[in-house]
Design a protein around this motif. Structure first.
Motif, mmCIF file in Angstrom:
data_model
loop_
_atom_site.group_PDB
_atom_site.id
_atom_site.type_symbol
_atom_site.label_atom_id
_atom_site.label_comp_id
_atom_site.label_asym_id
_atom_site.label_seq_id
_atom_site.Cartn_x
_atom_site.Cartn_y
_atom_site.Cartn_z
ATOM 1 N N ASP A 22 -5.791 -1.276 -4.943
ATOM 2 C CA ASP A 22 -5.230 -1.804 -3.691
ATOM 3 C C ASP A 22 -6.238 -2.724 -3.008
ATOM 4 O O ASP A 22 -7.129 -2.255 -2.315
ATOM 5 N N GLU A 23 -6.071 -4.011 -3.216
ATOM 6 C CA GLU A 23 -6.989 -5.012 -2.651
ATOM 7 C C GLU A 23 -8.434 -4.580 -2.825
ATOM 8 O O GLU A 23 -9.225 -4.626 -1.889
ATOM 9 N N SER A 83 0.836 -1.206 0.000
ATOM 10 C CA SER A 83 0.000 0.000 0.000
ATOM 11 C C SER A 83 0.866 1.250 0.000
ATOM 12 O O SER A 83 0.540 2.242 -0.663
#
Ligand SMILES: Nc1ncnc2c1ncn2[C@@H]1O[C@H](COP(=O)(O)OP(=O)(O)OP(=O)(O)O)[C@@H](O)[C@H]1O
Ligand SMILES: [Mg+2]
Lengths: 332, 264
Positions: free
Chosen positions: B175-176, B46
């Protein structure tokens, strides 16, 4: 009674300013208590010195904008918490306002004639014409003020629907999203704070002319007046559409004045002792009104009650359950 | 398209809490690369995406971020937005809940552009949004004036993805973005991701904890560990790699690293 409606309309401009910060930007901006007097004081001193009252009214708006800019700079550039920044500006403005007004109060009635020492001139302000015709408290006056407020509402609704207006709305609603979409949230906050306090300053400028005097204390508690109007109005008309949210704010301001008007006629009898409400009780009544407004709006939103024909009734939809689960539920 | 050179990021430098999240990371993405990024919690994935987006500044000392030939190292996030789109893990994060679907899309459409006093929504825009939403197959095209807060997490995330992609950004950062969704919705959003990235030939970085997904999706795979890239597989290598291979690789590298830390 008519006077209460007129005041309600003048303070609707202030309430619209508070709407911008409290509802759109999501910060309670206490600058209002100072900027109301800044706008009113600026207009009053200009008018007192014989300048054009319309120009003075515009300058009241501009002075309010500048007050908002101070809060904006403290918050965005110096990274001071928004609420604290607004308190700092509000306190600081008290001294500034005294300087602007050259003292604690200005009466907009007569002024010394600069050409003939010892004699006085009558002061003309924007309402002088109506006042001389005995129409200061009349439906004509209500009509004129309604037009002013309607223009402000229309301008605000339009402004918030523009590309820049949407950026402002996103800034208050989800700053992370705004940033990720290229919104300079510092700039949108600055502009909103300026515009908001500009409206408050304009309300101040009109109020001193309506009232015939400016006073250094007149801004105290104005944030409560604004908040009460916004909260009550939005509880009644909802916030689903910008038009209703802004009109609701105006309705809230009118209701607020009418309630105050009515509250000042109260009389209680305690044996031999009669207790009557006096103008000094207004601040307490305001505070109680805000508490009531908050409680009522909480109940209203929880129950989904609202006079608005459009409202967000449904809670967010859940994601449809995976097939298997749905099947099991159906079988059960 | 994306050049990262010598990026380091230290949180709380020179304190007892000092934390080196990225250590001298370099990465180069040619146009059209769709890279999946894996790695354990705290590996720095991240942080890497935040640095590319400009939400975090890099440590001073020479690193640089270049996007489409433009050095953006010193630009804050909102000034990089014309080049970068993001979808966050939290479905709430990528959209504005009190604004309507069309208002959200309007904001995305003007991403990184000057926003003036032109109308945020017009007929042409509305038609365009409707057409784009049809692609999602969620029926959102008939609900342009619904507030986004009324949508489910899956619908919001699909909308976020569409908003991120339909402006043809130079870089798409994910991001995820399926982590908070139920398996079915996650699958839907993954499929949509492959579709929009593929159709537009976007350059994208996608962080995921799902190794098989990481192998299946995209044309390159990067594994991170303790602030470094420890594995970089191209399309060919990726095809012949299994989840078990990845686990092995990971255990090996981890072993090596801890051996090294034990020795020093
Ligand atoms: N804002 C922050 N302040 C301080 N430390 C941070 C911050 N963000 C990340 N870190 C630290 O940096 C390291 C890398 O974090 P990062 O969030 O990049 O990991 P990640 O690979 O995304 O992990 P995850 O899989 O859990 O999302 C972690 O040790 C984390 O504690
Ligand atoms: Mg992470």
């Amino acid at each position: 009674m008519i006077s209460a409606v007129e005041q309600g309309l003048i303070f609707a401009l202030l309430a619209l300013g508070v709407f911008l910060t409290y509802r759109i930007l999501n910060v309670p901006d206490l600058t209002v208590d100072g900027s109301f007097t800044t706008g009113g004081g600026t207009a009053a001193i200009m008018i007192f010195n014989g300048l054009d009252p319309y120009l003075a009214t515009v300058c009241g708006f501009v002075a309010g904008c500048l007050a908002g800019a101070v809060t904006g700079l403290l918050h965005t550039k110096l990274k001071i918490d928004a609420l604290l920044a607004s308190i700092l500006t509000m306190i600081g403005l008290y001294s500034i306002n005294l300087r602007i007004m050259w003292g604690p109060n200005i009466s907009l009635n007569l002024r010394p004639d600069p050409d003939n020492p010892g004699t006085s001139l009558k002061i003309t302000h924007v309402f002088t014409g109506l006042q001389d015709a005995g129409l200061l408290y009349s439906w004509q006056m209500v009509g004129i003020l309604s037009v002013v407020v309607a223009v402000a509402v229309a301008a605000l609704v339009w402004f918030l629907s523009t590309n820049f207006g949407l950026a402002i709305q996103a800034t208050g609603d989800n700053p992370g999203m705004a940033l990720a979409n290229g919104v300079s949230t510092d700039w949108t906050k600055m502009v909103t704070l300026m515009l908001s306090n500009g409206l408050v300053g304009l309300a101040g400028a009109l109020y001193v002319q309506f009232n015939g005097a400016a006073d250094i204390q007149m801004g105290i508690g104005m944030i409560l007046v604004g908040l009460a109007s916004v909260i009550v109005g939005n509880a009644i008309l909802g916030t689903r559409f910008m038009v209703l949210a802004t009109l609701g704010t105006v309705v809230g301001s009118l209701l607020y004045r009418l309630i105050i008007f009515w509250a000042l006629t109260w009389e209680f009898q305690f044996g031999d002792f009669t207790f009557t409400t006096s103008p000094g009780d207004m601040k307490l009544i305001s505070a109680v009104l805000v508490v009531l407004a908050l409680v009522i709006s909480h109940v209203v939103s929880k129950r989904g009650l609202s006079l608005s024909p459009w409202r967000d009734r449904k809670p967010p939809e859940p994601d449809s359950a995976p097939e298997g689960v749905a099947q099991e539920v159906a079988n059960a | 398209m994306l050049e990262l050179k010598g990026i380091s990021k230290t949180f709380f430098p020179n304190t007892v809490n000092e934390r080196r999240a990225l250590k001298d990371v370099s990465l180069s993405l040619p146009e059209g690369d769709f890279v999946t990024v894996i790695g354990s919690n705290g590996a720095g994935k991240s942080t890497l995406l935040n640095i590319i987006a400009g939400s975090l500044p890099i440590d001073s000392g020479g690193g640089s971020v270049v996007i489409a030939g433009k050095d953006v190292t010193k630009l804050p996030d909102y000034r990089r937005a014309s080049l970068i789109s993001r979808v966050f893990q939290d479905p709430q994060a990528g959209t504005s809940p009190h604004l309507t679907i069309e208002q959200n899309m309007s904001l995305a459409l003007t991403r990184g552009q000057h926003r003036g006093l032109g109308p945020g929504i017009g007929k042409a825009r509305r038609d365009y949004f409707r057409k784009e939403l049809t692609v999602l197959g969620l029926g959102l095209e008939d609900r342009l004036r619904t507030r986004v807060g009324m949508l489910s997490g899956g619908q919001r995330q699909a909308l976020s993805l569409l908003m991120a992609a339909f402006t043809h950004p130079k870089i798409l950062l994910l991001d995820e973005h399926t982590a908070a969704l139920d398996p079915q919705r996650a699958e839907l959003v993954t499929t949509l991701t492959e579709k929009v990235v593929g159709e537009q030939g976007l350059t994208a970085l996608m962080v995921t904890h799902n190794m098989s997904q990481a192998l299946r999706v995209g044309n390159r795979l990067v594994m991170m560990h303790e602030g470094q890239i420890i594995l970089d597989l191209d399309e060919e290598q990726k095809r012949y790699t299994s989840v078990a291979d990845l686990m092995d690789q990971f255990a090996q590298v981890k072993g090596q690293l801890s051996d090294r830390t034990l020795l020093t």
